[in-house]
Design an enzyme around this catalytic site. Sequence first.
Site, PDB file in Angstrom:
ATOM      1  N   ASP A  65       7.666   4.112  -4.031  1.00  0.00           N
ATOM      2  CA  ASP A  65       6.913   5.399  -2.337  1.00  0.00           C
ATOM      3  C   ASP A  65       8.373   4.796  -1.272  1.00  0.00           C
ATOM      4  OD1 ASP A  65       4.825   4.695  -3.528  1.00  0.00           O
ATOM      5  OD2 ASP A  65       4.441   2.032  -2.556  1.00  0.00           O
ATOM      6  N   GLY A 108       0.467   4.228   1.259  1.00  0.00           N
ATOM      7  CA  GLY A 108       0.330   5.061   2.141  1.00  0.00           C
ATOM      8  C   GLY A 108       1.656   4.466   3.260  1.00  0.00           C
ATOM      9  N   GLY A 111       0.917  -0.930  -0.095  1.00  0.00           N
ATOM     10  CA  GLY A 111      -0.307  -0.263   0.038  1.00  0.00           C
ATOM     11  C   GLY A 111       0.744   1.280  -0.401  1.00  0.00           C
ATOM     12  N   GLY A 153       9.069  -7.788  -3.144  1.00  0.00           N
ATOM     13  CA  GLY A 153       8.458  -6.525  -2.196  1.00  0.00           C
ATOM     14  C   GLY A 153       7.763  -5.844  -2.984  1.00  0.00           C
ATOM     15  N   ASP A 159      12.837  -6.078  -8.868  1.00  0.00           N
ATOM     16  CA  ASP A 159      11.179  -6.132  -8.745  1.00  0.00           C
ATOM     17  C   ASP A 159      11.246  -4.769  -7.739  1.00  0.00           C
ATOM     18  OD1 ASP A 159       8.619  -5.583  -7.642  1.00  0.00           O
ATOM     19  OD2 ASP A 159       8.631  -6.971  -6.476  1.00  0.00           O
TER      20      ASP A 159
END
Length: 301
Positions: free
Chosen positions: A241, A41, A39, A276, A235
Amino acid sequence: MSQVVIVGSANVDQVFRVQRIPAPGETVLSHGASTARGGKGQNQAVAAARAGAPTAIIAAVGADAFGALTREGLGADGIDTALLRTVAGQTGTALIAVDVSGENTIIVDPGANGLLSNLTADDRRVIAAAAVLVLQLEVPLATVIEAVETAAASSTTVLLNAAPIRDLPDTLLAGLDILVVNEHEAAHLRASRPNVELCTLVPVVVVTLGAEGALLQRRGEPDVRVAAPSVAAVDATGAGDTFCGAFATAIAEGQELERALRFAVVAASLSVEREGAVPSIPARGAIDSRLAAEGDVATTR
Ligand code: RIB
């Protein structure tokens, strides 16, 4: 007191590694599946915390096992979860396919993220006291606007990562100090404002360029481009982010913008080397070591 506060989403990612992303109507076999926290955030909060900033998150999870996993994981990263709500419904989930080149496609079911609304007095106090407020667009736009308006009455620096992209009112952009977008998101925002430079609306615009690094655009100043170190891409999930969280930490520390940009580019590059979203986010020591090893990451004007 938290130096960085995130208002945004928290998901659990179901990741499938595939030879190539399936075309519409096609079925492909995965050669490995995993479940991990994600996510935008949550990823940005973890990136800020691992980069060294005292960090708080204002988000919503469901009263389910994924919600518990998220709360526990955020706590293990030292993130203040006092303002993390547990609401009716399911924790947000994402279905992610990652191909052999590290590129991905993502489908998000917002679940509890869609119920993050009505900032409380405590939310407002934490936002107003923070050095940097970081937002994305996986929660209701009204909540994003409310948070930006809250920060406007304080000295908090407001950073919006406009992902996933959607149409945004100029009044929201005018409340930002920093806008972070990738090339696709920048093109979307420019398309609806053909004769307007984004940095006439927001004083600092950062365009992330994937393996090419990032571009810094400031009102009235020449553009600056920071190259990314070369990495073996595994990945790319969460790289943007990681960039935003690390950038927020550097800004909260008072680093000047070009230095902060180099710090964030290196952090994002490191994240691409591991699988990930949350599991790939580097700690401060790793970022500093790579920065030192790289010397001055190439900067051009
Ligand atoms: O930016 C990557 C993130 O997008 C994933 O972790 C997924 O949950 C979606 O929010």
